[in-house]
Design an enzyme around this catalytic site. Structure first.
Site, PDB file in Angstrom:
ATOM      1  N   HIS A  68      -3.150  -5.207   1.633  1.00  0.00           N
ATOM      2  CA  HIS A  68      -2.431  -5.472   2.892  1.00  0.00           C
ATOM      3  C   HIS A  68      -2.437  -6.946   3.284  1.00  0.00           C
ATOM      4  O   HIS A  68      -3.211  -7.336   4.173  1.00  0.00           O
ATOM      5  CB  HIS A  68      -3.103  -4.701   4.034  1.00  0.00           C
ATOM      6  CG  HIS A  68      -2.966  -3.222   3.956  1.00  0.00           C
ATOM      7  ND1 HIS A  68      -1.893  -2.546   4.474  1.00  0.00           N
ATOM      8  CD2 HIS A  68      -3.781  -2.299   3.429  1.00  0.00           C
ATOM      9  CE1 HIS A  68      -2.041  -1.248   4.278  1.00  0.00           C
ATOM     10  NE2 HIS A  68      -3.180  -1.070   3.638  1.00  0.00           N
TER      11      HIS A  68
ATOM     12  N   GLU B 266      -0.611  -8.332   5.240  1.00  0.00           N
ATOM     13  CA  GLU B 266      -0.248  -8.417   6.667  1.00  0.00           C
ATOM     14  C   GLU B 266      -1.479  -8.315   7.565  1.00  0.00           C
ATOM     15  O   GLU B 266      -1.368  -8.535   8.775  1.00  0.00           O
ATOM     16  CB  GLU B 266       0.788  -7.327   7.017  1.00  0.00           C
ATOM     17  CG  GLU B 266       0.280  -5.890   7.068  1.00  0.00           C
ATOM     18  CD  GLU B 266       0.163  -5.223   5.695  1.00  0.00           C
ATOM     19  OE1 GLU B 266       0.156  -5.942   4.680  1.00  0.00           O
ATOM     20  OE2 GLU B 266       0.035  -3.991   5.657  1.00  0.00           O
TER      21      GLU B 266
ATOM     22  N   CYS C  82       0.825  -1.212   0.000  1.00  0.00           N
ATOM     23  CA  CYS C  82       0.000   0.000   0.000  1.00  0.00           C
ATOM     24  C   CYS C  82       0.864   1.269   0.000  1.00  0.00           C
ATOM     25  O   CYS C  82       1.490   1.567  -1.010  1.00  0.00           O
ATOM     26  CB  CYS C  82      -0.995  -0.058   1.150  1.00  0.00           C
ATOM     27  SG  CYS C  82      -2.423   0.962   0.857  1.00  0.00           S
TER      28      CYS C  82
END
Ligand code: GLN
Length: 194
Positions: free
Chosen positions: A175, A177, A77
């Protein structure tokens, strides 16, 4: 193997948590000397202008550019924005990837969304897992174009590009993560050990 996470701003802790679950040692990077002896670097999501300005203040731009010549780097991002060559506005960039990025391409925070996307490179990498990738977009950028030796890795159903790779450099608009699916992290680690 030790992976650095640029920890100037943004969701660096989530990247560390995913890597640590995979048994990988991590180090938060805020100063050039902390790049020493790392095998790869992740630049998290957050606010790309803030990350860029802090990176300038901490004299990290050139050391990271140097690091990229011999190591893998992945930006998620805001991190993808920071890796790019062009965002059609003035802000500090690493300028490492031949991609043009449109910031906040989907509108404001409330226009954030989640969608399943097909990422063929993940299927090649992990053929056992046929699931699409659950991608989380938060005030996300779009990769408007991939140039030079950069190539698209994933797009939305309408064809707009949301992930790209150029050699050992990886950029995702979303994302990984923030989801339990660690395939993108493992894919990045495969670039690190190449
Ligand atoms: N909108 C942010 C930017 O342009 C990126 C958002 C994010 O990293 N989730 O820098």
């Amino acid at each position: 193997m030790k992976i650095g996470i640029l920890a100037l701003q943004g969701d660096f802790a989530e990247h560390s948590a995913t890597l640590e679950k995979l048994g990988i040692e991590t180090r938060q990077v805020r100063l050039p000397a902390q790049l020493e002896s790392l095998d790869g670097l992740i630049i998290p999501g957050g606010e790309s202008t803030t990350i860029g300005k802090l990176a300038e203040d901490f004299h990290l731009i050139e050391p990271i550019q140097e690091f990229s010549k011999t190591h893998a780097i992945w930006g998620t991002c805001a991190g993808a924005i920071f890796l790019s060559k062009d965002v059609r506005r003035k802000q500090p960039l690493l300028g490492l990837m031949d991609i043009t990025v449109e910031r906040n391409a989907f509108g404001r925070q409330v226009e954030s969304f989640e969608i399943e996307i097909e990422v063929s490179v993940l299927h090649e990498f992990d053929p056992q897992n046929e699931q699409p990738f659950h991608a989380v977009f938060i005030r996300a950028p779009l990769i408007e174009s991939v140039d030079g030796t950069a190539r698209s890795l994933a797009s939305l159903p309408d064809g707009r590009i949301v992930a790209a790779q150029q050699g050992n450099l990886l950029a995702t608009s979303f994302h990984p993560e923030l989801t339990p699916d660690d395939r993108f992290h493992r894919y990045f680690l495969s670039l690190v050990s190449n």
